[in-house]
Scaffold this motif. Structure first.
Motif, short mmCIF file in Angstrom:
data_model
loop_
_atom_site.label_atom_id
_atom_site.label_comp_id
_atom_site.label_asym_id
_atom_site.label_seq_id
_atom_site.Cartn_x
_atom_site.Cartn_y
_atom_site.Cartn_z
N ILE A 125 2.81 -22.80 13.92
CA ILE A 125 3.67 -21.85 15.21
C ILE A 125 2.31 -21.05 16.12
N ALA A 126 2.04 -20.12 15.35
CA ALA A 126 0.71 -18.93 15.52
C ALA A 126 -0.88 -19.70 16.37
N ARG A 127 -0.33 -21.12 15.61
CA ARG A 127 -1.79 -21.30 16.39
C ARG A 127 -1.85 -22.21 18.16
N VAL A 128 -0.32 -23.25 17.50
CA VAL A 128 0.07 -23.60 18.85
C VAL A 128 0.39 -22.44 20.22
N ALA A 129 1.18 -21.34 19.95
CA ALA A 129 1.29 -20.40 20.34
C ALA A 129 -0.12 -19.80 21.37
N GLU A 130 -1.00 -19.84 20.50
CA GLU A 130 -2.24 -19.78 21.26
C GLU A 130 -3.47 -20.73 22.61
N LEU A 131 -2.91 -22.33 21.79
CA LEU A 131 -3.60 -22.96 22.09
C LEU A 131 -2.60 -23.27 23.51
N ARG A 132 -1.50 -22.96 23.47
CA ARG A 132 -0.52 -22.52 24.53
C ARG A 132 -0.74 -21.91 25.78
N THR A 133 -1.83 -20.69 25.86
CA THR A 133 -1.82 -19.68 27.06
C THR A 133 -3.43 -20.46 27.95
N GLY A 134 -3.84 -21.05 26.34
CA GLY A 134 -5.38 -21.88 27.84
C GLY A 134 -4.78 -23.63 27.98
N CYS A 135 -3.57 -23.79 27.98
CA CYS A 135 -2.65 -25.00 29.13
C CYS A 135 -1.69 -24.86 30.14
N GLU A 136 -2.50 -25.80 30.89
CA GLU A 136 -2.19 -25.34 32.18
C GLU A 136 -0.53 -25.96 32.82
N THR A 137 -0.46 -26.99 31.46
CA THR A 137 0.51 -28.38 31.50
C THR A 137 1.18 -28.84 29.89
N PRO A 138 2.32 -28.94 29.96
CA PRO A 138 2.62 -29.14 28.56
C PRO A 138 2.03 -30.44 27.99
N ARG A 139 1.28 -31.35 28.78
CA ARG A 139 0.52 -32.81 28.81
C ARG A 139 -1.00 -31.84 28.15
N GLU A 140 -1.08 -30.98 28.86
CA GLU A 140 -2.22 -30.21 28.74
C GLU A 140 -2.62 -29.91 26.66
N LEU A 141 -1.20 -29.47 26.37
CA LEU A 141 -0.88 -28.87 24.82
C LEU A 141 -1.13 -30.03 24.50
N VAL A 142 -0.39 -31.00 24.41
CA VAL A 142 -0.34 -32.84 23.64
C VAL A 142 -1.15 -32.80 23.49
N ASP A 143 -2.44 -33.17 24.38
CA ASP A 143 -3.68 -33.64 23.93
C ASP A 143 -4.43 -32.58 22.90
N ALA A 144 -4.37 -31.18 23.04
CA ALA A 144 -4.55 -30.17 22.27
C ALA A 144 -4.21 -29.94 21.02
N VAL A 145 -2.74 -30.14 20.82
CA VAL A 145 -2.19 -30.57 19.28
C VAL A 145 -2.69 -31.24 18.87
N ARG A 146 -2.61 -32.77 19.25
CA ARG A 146 -3.28 -33.78 18.74
C ARG A 146 -4.65 -33.99 18.44
N SER A 147 -5.39 -33.30 19.18
CA SER A 147 -6.72 -33.29 18.53
C SER A 147 -6.56 -32.26 17.06
N LEU A 148 -6.04 -31.06 17.19
CA LEU A 148 -5.86 -30.07 16.33
C LEU A 148 -5.70 -30.59 14.95
N VAL A 149 -4.12 -31.48 15.10
CA VAL A 149 -3.80 -32.09 13.89
C VAL A 149 -4.80 -32.92 13.32
N ASN A 150 -5.80 -34.33 14.08
CA ASN A 150 -6.10 -34.99 13.94
C ASN A 150 -7.73 -34.20 13.02
N ALA A 151 -8.21 -33.44 13.20
CA ALA A 151 -9.45 -32.75 12.69
C ALA A 151 -9.46 -32.36 11.97
N GLU A 152 -7.80 -31.33 11.43
CA GLU A 152 -7.39 -30.61 10.63
C GLU A 152 -6.53 -31.27 9.10
N VAL A 153 -6.04 -32.14 9.73
CA VAL A 153 -5.52 -32.86 8.49
C VAL A 153 -6.31 -34.27 8.27
N ARG A 154 -6.68 -34.39 6.81
CA ARG A 154 -7.40 -35.54 5.71
C ARG A 154 -5.92 -36.39 5.36
#
Length: 282
Positions: A125-154
């Motif tokens: 939740i804290a990681r996403v809150a930090e990501l959201r501050t740099g995203c102008e739209t919800p879709r930008e956050l979606v792309d950022a979260v998708r890549s975050l999960v893919n990169a950090e979870v095996r």
């Protein structure tokens, strides 16, 4: 370009000690949507029961049946032919203010809950809150979260159970497609983006005309003015080799086969999915 796929999904239970009766619920019939059309679908069950079909609260096709005779194995075979033509997500997207209206906060409230299987835990939740501050739209956050999960979870088969919440998979940074979807759903909901769980199939290495081992798969739909898809396991939008079968709040709303039985032993589930690319056409 559209793609036509034939899916043969075989699953069921082997009962050690036998079952004297069982009651089961199946969600293995693909959905007809504006992006995929079901040309043919058949469900076969052995031992042969009376079947009842209905559409559940989430809009999924459900088949229920009871078997009142002794059986050592329950076998379910779903055969479907589906024509798929997925379009890219529309260019227009609502801004953050567009997620604060009653249509979303009340109308889609069930896709904003953070309980149970989609509980992301305080760290994410804290990681996403930090990501959201740099995203102008919800879709930008979606792309950022998708890549975050893919990169950090095996992706590690068998590393979690169907009862494990997103917070468990995130903490251990491993899971299966079900966990990737739960983690992303919880992350998006924590930022106020409605998200739902999608179950279906995926053919990762298509070879036209050749039956290939496919996979039961899971991904995410998110709402930003309309529903669009995101697959965190492969860090991409669902394409013509994703087959949508059911959606809901989490895995529990979409399980392909769920049942109870009476007997003296235990049960063991088996699953096999075969997908054939019948054709592609422009």
């Amino acid at each position: 370009m559209s793609t036509q796929l034939r899916i043969v999904h075989k699953t069921g239970y082997t009962y050690r000690g036998g079952a004297t009766a069982s009651f089961n619920e199946v969600r293995m019939t693909p959905r007809s949507t504006h992006e995929q059309f079901v040309l043919h679908s058949r469900l076969e069950v052995s031992p042969t029961p009376w079947l009842h079909t209905n559409v559940d609260y989430w809009g999924n096709d459900v088949t229920t049946f009871e078997i009142h005779e002794r059986h050592d194995q329950l076998r379910v075979v779903a055969t479907s032919t589906v024509d798929i033509e997925r379009s890219p997500a529309p260019v227009d997207s609502v801004g953050w203010d567009g997620l604060q209206v009653n249509e979303v906060t009340d109308g889609l409230c069930e896709y904003l809950e953070l309980e149970g299987l989609v509980d992301p835990g305080p760290d994410l939740i804290a990681r996403v809150a930090e990501l959201r501050t740099g995203c102008e739209t919800p879709r930008e956050l979606v792309d950022a979260v998708r890549s975050l999960v893919n990169a950090e979870v095996r992706f590690v088969a068998g590393s979690t159970s169907v009862k494990a919440p997103a917070s468990t998979a995130w903490a251990q940074r491993s899971g299966v497609a079900r966990d990737f979807a739960h983690i992303m759903i919880g992350a998006l909901r924590s930022a106020g983006v409605p998200a739902r769980y999608v179950s279906g199939y995926y053919l990762p290495e298509p070879e036209p005309g050749v039956p290939t081992r496919g996979y039961s798969h899971s991904w995410v739909d998110y709402w930003d003015g309309g529903w669009s898809g995101a697959d965190p396991t492969y860090d991409m939008a669902p394409g013509n080799f994703h087959v949508d079968v059911a959606h809901g709040r989490d895995y529990n709303d979409t399980a392909p086969l769920r049942g109870i039985f009476t007997g003296t032993g235990t049960s063991q589930m088996f699953v096999d999915v075969e997908i054939t690319q019948v054709r592609s056409r422009r």
